[in-house]
Design a protein around this motif. Sequence first.
Motif, PDB file in Angstrom:
ATOM      1  N   LEU A 145       0.990  -1.262   0.000  1.00 48.66           N
ATOM      2  CA  LEU A 145       0.063  -0.031  -0.085  1.00 48.66           C
ATOM      3  C   LEU A 145       1.047   1.188   0.024  1.00 48.66           C
ATOM      4  CD1 LEU A 145      -3.059   0.353   2.043  1.00 48.66           C
ATOM      5  CD2 LEU A 145      -1.572   2.307   2.048  1.00 48.66           C
ATOM      6  N   SER A 146       0.541   2.141  -0.918  1.00 47.47           N
ATOM      7  CA  SER A 146       1.659   3.326  -1.077  1.00 47.47           C
ATOM      8  C   SER A 146       0.942   4.667  -0.981  1.00 47.47           C
ATOM      9  CB  SER A 146       2.430   3.337  -2.352  1.00 47.47           C
ATOM     10  OG  SER A 146       1.360   3.286  -3.461  1.00 47.47           O
ATOM     11  N   GLY A 147      -0.565   4.608  -0.995  1.00 48.81           N
ATOM     12  CA  GLY A 147      -1.077   6.087  -0.807  1.00 48.81           C
ATOM     13  C   GLY A 147      -2.604   6.137  -0.623  1.00 48.81           C
ATOM     14  N   TRP A 148      -3.041   7.198  -0.602  1.00 49.11           N
ATOM     15  CA  TRP A 148      -4.526   7.031  -0.120  1.00 49.11           C
ATOM     16  C   TRP A 148      -5.479   6.750  -1.288  1.00 49.11           C
ATOM     17  CZ3 TRP A 148      -4.860   8.827   4.227  1.00 49.11           C
ATOM     18  CH2 TRP A 148      -4.025   9.621   4.679  1.00 49.11           C
ATOM     19  N   ALA A 149      -4.779   6.575  -2.671  1.00 45.91           N
ATOM     20  CA  ALA A 149      -5.754   6.060  -3.832  1.00 45.91           C
ATOM     21  C   ALA A 149      -5.615   4.453  -3.412  1.00 45.91           C
ATOM     22  CB  ALA A 149      -5.267   6.454  -5.072  1.00 45.91           C
ATOM     23  N   ASP A 150      -4.431   3.802  -3.086  1.00 45.86           N
ATOM     24  CA  ASP A 150      -4.373   2.557  -2.759  1.00 45.86           C
ATOM     25  C   ASP A 150      -5.533   2.107  -1.477  1.00 45.86           C
ATOM     26  OD1 ASP A 150      -2.676   2.156  -4.913  1.00 45.86           O
ATOM     27  OD2 ASP A 150      -1.017   2.115  -3.437  1.00 45.86           O
ATOM     28  N   LEU A 151      -5.521   3.201  -0.566  1.00 46.97           N
ATOM     29  CA  LEU A 151      -6.465   2.764   0.556  1.00 46.97           C
ATOM     30  C   LEU A 151      -7.935   2.472   0.076  1.00 46.97           C
ATOM     31  CD1 LEU A 151      -6.552   2.828   3.646  1.00 46.97           C
ATOM     32  CD2 LEU A 151      -7.098   5.178   3.725  1.00 46.97           C
ATOM     33  N   PHE A 152      -8.255   3.332  -0.799  1.00 53.10           N
ATOM     34  CA  PHE A 152      -9.745   3.471  -1.109  1.00 53.10           C
ATOM     35  C   PHE A 152      -9.841   2.312  -2.276  1.00 53.10           C
ATOM     36  CE2 PHE A 152      -9.923   8.123  -0.052  1.00 53.10           C
ATOM     37  CZ  PHE A 152     -10.492   7.836   0.805  1.00 53.10           C
ATOM     38  N   GLU A 153      -8.855   1.986  -3.045  1.00 47.88           N
ATOM     39  CA  GLU A 153      -8.946   0.910  -3.717  1.00 47.88           C
ATOM     40  C   GLU A 153      -9.130  -0.752  -2.889  1.00 47.88           C
ATOM     41  OE1 GLU A 153      -9.404   0.173  -7.094  1.00 47.88           O
ATOM     42  OE2 GLU A 153      -9.738   2.333  -7.215  1.00 47.88           O
ATOM     43  N   LEU A 154      -8.241  -0.654  -1.737  1.00 47.48           N
ATOM     44  CA  LEU A 154      -8.287  -1.669  -0.846  1.00 47.48           C
ATOM     45  C   LEU A 154      -9.755  -1.748  -0.513  1.00 47.48           C
ATOM     46  CD1 LEU A 154      -6.722  -3.628   0.844  1.00 47.48           C
ATOM     47  CD2 LEU A 154      -6.454  -1.829   2.596  1.00 47.48           C
ATOM     48  N   ALA A 155     -10.337  -0.664   0.005  1.00 45.76           N
ATOM     49  CA  ALA A 155     -11.806  -0.692   0.547  1.00 45.76           C
ATOM     50  C   ALA A 155     -12.716  -1.256  -0.476  1.00 45.76           C
ATOM     51  CB  ALA A 155     -12.275   0.626   1.075  1.00 45.76           C
ATOM     52  N   LYS A 156     -12.659  -0.670  -1.773  1.00 50.03           N
ATOM     53  CA  LYS A 156     -13.508  -1.493  -2.919  1.00 50.03           C
ATOM     54  C   LYS A 156     -13.214  -2.603  -3.127  1.00 50.03           C
ATOM     55  CE  LYS A 156     -13.675   3.227  -5.316  1.00 50.03           C
ATOM     56  NZ  LYS A 156     -13.050   3.943  -6.585  1.00 50.03           N
ATOM     57  N   ALA A 194     -14.489  16.805  -0.109  1.00 52.61           N
ATOM     58  CA  ALA A 194     -15.662  16.243   0.763  1.00 52.61           C
ATOM     59  C   ALA A 194     -16.568  15.190  -0.041  1.00 52.61           C
ATOM     60  CB  ALA A 194     -16.544  17.263   1.273  1.00 52.61           C
ATOM     61  N   ASN A 195     -16.746  15.470  -1.351  1.00 53.92           N
ATOM     62  CA  ASN A 195     -17.209  14.431  -2.363  1.00 53.92           C
ATOM     63  C   ASN A 195     -16.229  13.187  -2.502  1.00 53.92           C
ATOM     64  OD1 ASN A 195     -19.527  15.864  -2.733  1.00 53.92           O
ATOM     65  ND2 ASN A 195     -18.765  16.858  -4.502  1.00 53.92           N
ATOM     66  N   VAL A 196     -14.890  13.321  -2.508  1.00 55.46           N
ATOM     67  CA  VAL A 196     -13.982  12.330  -2.359  1.00 55.46           C
ATOM     68  C   VAL A 196     -14.525  11.197  -1.460  1.00 55.46           C
ATOM     69  CG1 VAL A 196     -11.720  11.429  -2.033  1.00 55.46           C
ATOM     70  CG2 VAL A 196     -12.134  13.383  -3.487  1.00 55.46           C
ATOM     71  N   ILE A 197     -14.720  11.909  -0.305  1.00 57.84           N
ATOM     72  CA  ILE A 197     -14.992  11.018   1.173  1.00 57.84           C
ATOM     73  C   ILE A 197     -16.451  10.328   0.778  1.00 57.84           C
ATOM     74  CG2 ILE A 197     -15.183  10.690   3.459  1.00 57.84           C
ATOM     75  CD1 ILE A 197     -12.261  11.433   2.095  1.00 57.84           C
ATOM     76  N   LYS A 198     -17.295  11.246   0.226  1.00 59.79           N
ATOM     77  CA  LYS A 198     -18.758  10.776   0.180  1.00 59.79           C
ATOM     78  C   LYS A 198     -18.786   9.690  -0.784  1.00 59.79           C
ATOM     79  CE  LYS A 198     -20.734  15.393   1.263  1.00 59.79           C
ATOM     80  NZ  LYS A 198     -21.261  16.563   0.430  1.00 59.79           N
ATOM     81  N   ASP A 199     -17.849   9.706  -1.760  1.00 59.91           N
ATOM     82  CA  ASP A 199     -17.971   8.770  -3.042  1.00 59.91           C
ATOM     83  C   ASP A 199     -17.374   7.550  -2.424  1.00 59.91           C
ATOM     84  OD1 ASP A 199     -18.811  10.613  -4.809  1.00 59.91           O
ATOM     85  OD2 ASP A 199     -17.035  10.997  -5.571  1.00 59.91           O
ATOM     86  N   ASN A 200     -16.600   7.356  -1.358  1.00 58.14           N
ATOM     87  CA  ASN A 200     -16.311   6.106  -1.022  1.00 58.14           C
ATOM     88  C   ASN A 200     -16.735   5.555   0.440  1.00 58.14           C
ATOM     89  OD1 ASN A 200     -13.578   5.308  -2.387  1.00 58.14           O
ATOM     90  ND2 ASN A 200     -13.421   7.666  -2.573  1.00 58.14           N
ATOM     91  N   LEU A 201     -17.762   6.368   0.766  1.00 58.28           N
ATOM     92  CA  LEU A 201     -18.377   6.082   2.070  1.00 58.28           C
ATOM     93  C   LEU A 201     -18.924   4.597   2.285  1.00 58.28           C
ATOM     94  CD1 LEU A 201     -20.876   8.998   3.238  1.00 58.28           C
ATOM     95  CD2 LEU A 201     -18.809   7.937   4.552  1.00 58.28           C
ATOM     96  N   GLU A 202     -19.390   4.160   1.253  1.00 59.93           N
ATOM     97  CA  GLU A 202     -19.765   2.743   1.464  1.00 59.93           C
ATOM     98  C   GLU A 202     -18.597   1.668   1.814  1.00 59.93           C
ATOM     99  OE1 GLU A 202     -21.822   1.193  -1.998  1.00 59.93           O
ATOM    100  OE2 GLU A 202     -19.934   1.540  -3.370  1.00 59.93           O
ATOM    101  N   ASN A 203     -17.680   2.172   1.723  1.00 59.76           N
ATOM    102  CA  ASN A 203     -16.332   1.411   1.727  1.00 59.76           C
ATOM    103  C   ASN A 203     -15.665   1.588   3.006  1.00 59.76           C
ATOM    104  OD1 ASN A 203     -16.785  -0.009  -0.748  1.00 59.76           O
ATOM    105  ND2 ASN A 203     -15.956   1.925  -1.781  1.00 59.76           N
ATOM    106  N   VAL A 204     -16.199   2.563   3.885  1.00 63.32           N
ATOM    107  CA  VAL A 204     -15.321   3.172   5.009  1.00 63.32           C
ATOM    108  C   VAL A 204     -16.380   2.470   6.252  1.00 63.32           C
ATOM    109  CG1 VAL A 204     -14.873   5.020   6.580  1.00 63.32           C
ATOM    110  CG2 VAL A 204     -14.617   5.191   4.083  1.00 63.32           C
TER     111      VAL A 204
END
Length: 345
Positions: A145-156, A194-204
């Motif tokens: 894992l190297s960054g924020w994009a990876d973190l959200f991909e991990l959640a997805k 804020a929309n970046v977080i909202k777009d990934n909410l289902e995975n948080v």
Amino acid sequence: MNALKSIKIAALALTALAATNAAQAQEKLSLYNWGDYINPEVLTRFTEETGIEVSLDTYGSNEEMLAKIQAGASGYDIVFPSVHMHDIMSQLDLLAKTDIGSSPGFDNIDPQFVRASTDPNAEYCLPYAWGNVGIVYNKNKVDELSGWADLFELAKSGEKIILLDDPRETIGIGHILNGTSVNSTDEAEVVAAANVIKDNLENVSAFSYDSIPLVQSGDVAAAHWYVGANIFVQQNPDILEYIIPEEGATMYQEDMCVLKNAPNQANAKKFMEFYLKPEIAALNVEQQMNGTPNIPAQALIPSEIADNPSIYPPADVLSKLQIFEDLGQDLKLYNREWTAIKTAQ
């Protein structure tokens, strides 16, 4: 005559008792600090050297601390606000002038850490510690894992992640991914972040400060957390890893400030001067694993900390770290978006 003499003796005794009680009352110090953010050995040594007994209460956020102080909490002498909160508390006239910047030993402090715009000469507060906010992850759940994009991909992909329960830190991730400033007051930029977080909410899975045990157990794959995660990485190097995201991150700095209504201001000043000693600042870093503004203290820090690039980042990484500023009334933009995020969760 004897009666008058007895009255005088009694009066003198009462005066002496009152002076003794006052002296005893002065030999106390009450700290209100972030949870687990000071090495207990620092407090022990201060008491051994001065005879001043120290009590410690803790908080989880700048806002929690400020709310308690404004609600009338009394008895605290020293608080440890982040730089932007230092400015806010100064504007609210909550801080005592200490002239710590004129104290012997203040030349140990790197001038770049005298950051508060309301305190350019360190007349009130002492730079205490600094660090960054990145990602801690479980190596049994995450290959790399190297960054924020990876973190959200991990959640997805179905793995659980946790973000901090902090509006500016968490919306700040959106700013960093969008290439905007974490201090932006442009409404469109704040909404987009804020929309970046909202777009990934289902995975948080949650917004929380208490994520380390869950990452450690593997119940959560990764979490948005502070550089102090290195304490747990050191204890569990086969399980945990901490990184500064490649896209950039936030950094923080806490200052040591005396409250204007502090009951033990003289003792508070003694503690600030005690903390200027390089060996004391280094002792705190040894347990806390964060950066110190005390230049000579850096030579006393164990190599496994001083040479850890996630604690003391190289210049190219450091240049991508952003520190929060006081936004004044514009903070309402972040609070509004944070409410929308939490409501939609």
